[in-house]
Enzyme design. Structure first.
Site, mmCIF file in Angstrom:
data_model
loop_
_atom_site.group_PDB
_atom_site.id
_atom_site.type_symbol
_atom_site.label_atom_id
_atom_site.label_comp_id
_atom_site.label_asym_id
_atom_site.label_seq_id
_atom_site.Cartn_x
_atom_site.Cartn_y
_atom_site.Cartn_z
ATOM 1 N N GLY A 1 4.660 2.155 4.527
ATOM 2 C CA GLY A 1 4.634 1.203 3.429
ATOM 3 C C GLY A 1 3.648 1.571 2.335
ATOM 4 N N HIS A 2 3.757 0.851 1.229
ATOM 5 C CA HIS A 2 2.930 1.137 0.054
ATOM 6 C C HIS A 2 1.442 0.950 0.357
ATOM 7 C CE1 HIS A 2 4.121 -3.133 0.001
ATOM 8 N NE2 HIS A 2 2.895 -3.346 -0.429
ATOM 9 N N GLY A 3 0.656 1.895 -0.125
ATOM 10 C CA GLY A 3 -0.791 1.781 -0.019
ATOM 11 C C GLY A 3 -1.380 2.123 1.329
ATOM 12 N N GLY B 1 -0.545 -1.270 3.169
ATOM 13 C CA GLY B 1 -1.992 -1.307 3.288
ATOM 14 C C GLY B 1 -2.561 -0.978 4.644
#
EC number: 2.3.1.191
Length: 345
Positions: free
Chosen positions: A247-249, A267
């Site tokens: 996932g993003h980050g 995250g």
């Protein structure tokens, strides 16, 4: 290749070798094979004593064994050359590399590939059929890009990296040196960012980027999303299996290994040398410390300390899970016992 010569090319973990004791066990080795499929002239390996039955029936001419005198004796009795190591699987991997050479295309830029005038392509680069290289892309020396790969604007690809057919590298992504991206992977696609409003979902633009450090390997159909701001980073020498979702980050440390169908929400932070087995899910913003392990299908909702092993969903320390599993198997028996006790009250 004589077994003696092959043995001399393998790693320093080799401790004992039959050639030092029984000189006539020096067969010609022409290839490598699985223990149950081996033919005369091939080398195989046994990882532990539980596979001893294979040694009794294998047709291999030579074996890499663990440090086990019983297995050594049995191999000698069968006239099989052997060497022993603390890391038999590692030595077998080295042996495979002596016989197997991956396909290496001749450097060229195929006539059907499209390279933007502002892109910079290094020396000895192979661009296969229908590769698309957009504006501002930088490709290092000795890079191999197979057919139908699409590289979006301002991507950087380090030297000696391989992009297999039909993968996509999205804008601003940075791929390090010696990386391998397998077919169908999407690096730097938009993260799943939507904000709820009374009218519906408001799309949050994903302006960040993905960074793969040197030596990262990404399996087929794996996706690594870019964040709204900042970066998603995969650490040096980390290996991702097929069908992994990052996932993003997310920030993943060095030398991690994530098996098939692992999913990391946005995250998530992994330390170095973390292992996530198949179908592990990690919740948003969770942190997993160095050398931690999550066993197959674990659902990690909270932080995991360095060196801890967790199992089940929601994930708990592995020792607790094993005890609970033993009790679970006895639930019918326990139920009957409680039922009888209630009748006596």
């Amino acid at each position: 290749m004589k077994f003696s010569k092959l043995a001399s090319k393998l790693g320093s973990e080799t401790i004992t070798c039959s050639l030092e004791k029984i000189n006539h066990l020096d067969p010609d080795i022409q290839g490598v094979a699985a223990i149950d499929e081996a033919k005369p002239g091939t080398l195989s390996y046994i990882e532990g004593a539980k596979f001893a039955n294979y040694l009794k029936t294998t047709n291999a001419s030579a074996l890499i064994l663990p440090m086990d005198e019983t297995l050594q004796k049995l191999a000698g009795e069968r006239g099989i050359g052997w060497l022993s190591s603390k890391e038999p699987r590692l030595l077998f991997a080295q042996a495979i590399a002596l016989f197997y050479r991956p396909f290496q295309p001749t450097p060229e830029i195929h006539a059907t590939s499209i390279v933007h005038p502002t892109a910079k392509v290094g020396k000895n680069v192979y661009l296969g059929a229908h590769v698309v290289v957009e504006a501002g892309v930088k490709i290092g020396d000795n890079v191999c890009i197979y057919p139908n790969v699409v590289i979006y604007p301002n991507v950087e690809i380090g030297e000696n990296t391989i992009l297999n057919a039909n993968c996509s590298i999205h804008e601003r992504s940075q791929i390090g040196k010696g990386c391998v991206i397998h077919s169908g992977a999407v690096i730097g696609g938009e993260g799943f960012g939507f904000v709820p409003t009374p009218e519906g979902w408001f799309k949050m633009e994903q302006s960040g980027k993905v960074i793969l450090e040197d030596g990262v390997e990404v399996g087929g159909n794996t996706t690594i999303d870019r964040p709204a701001v900042g970066e998603t980073r995969i650490g040096k020498n980390t290996k991702l299996d097929n069908l992994v979702q990052i996932g993003h980050g997310c920030k993943i440390g060095k030398n991690c290994a994530l098996a098939a169908q692992v999913g990391l929400a946005g995250g998530v932070k992994l330390g170095d040398n973390v292992i996530l087995a198949g179908q592990v899910g990690v919740a948003n913003q969770a942190k997993i410390g160095d050398r931690a392990i999550a066993t197959a299908q674990a659902g990690v909702h909270n932080d995991v300390a360095a060196g801890e092993i967790v199992s089940s969903s929601p994930a708990v320390p592995n020792k607790i899970y094993l005890k609970a599993s033993a009790i679970y198997k006895r639930l019918p028996e326990i139920y009957q016992f409680v039922k009888q006790m209630k009748r006596k009250l």
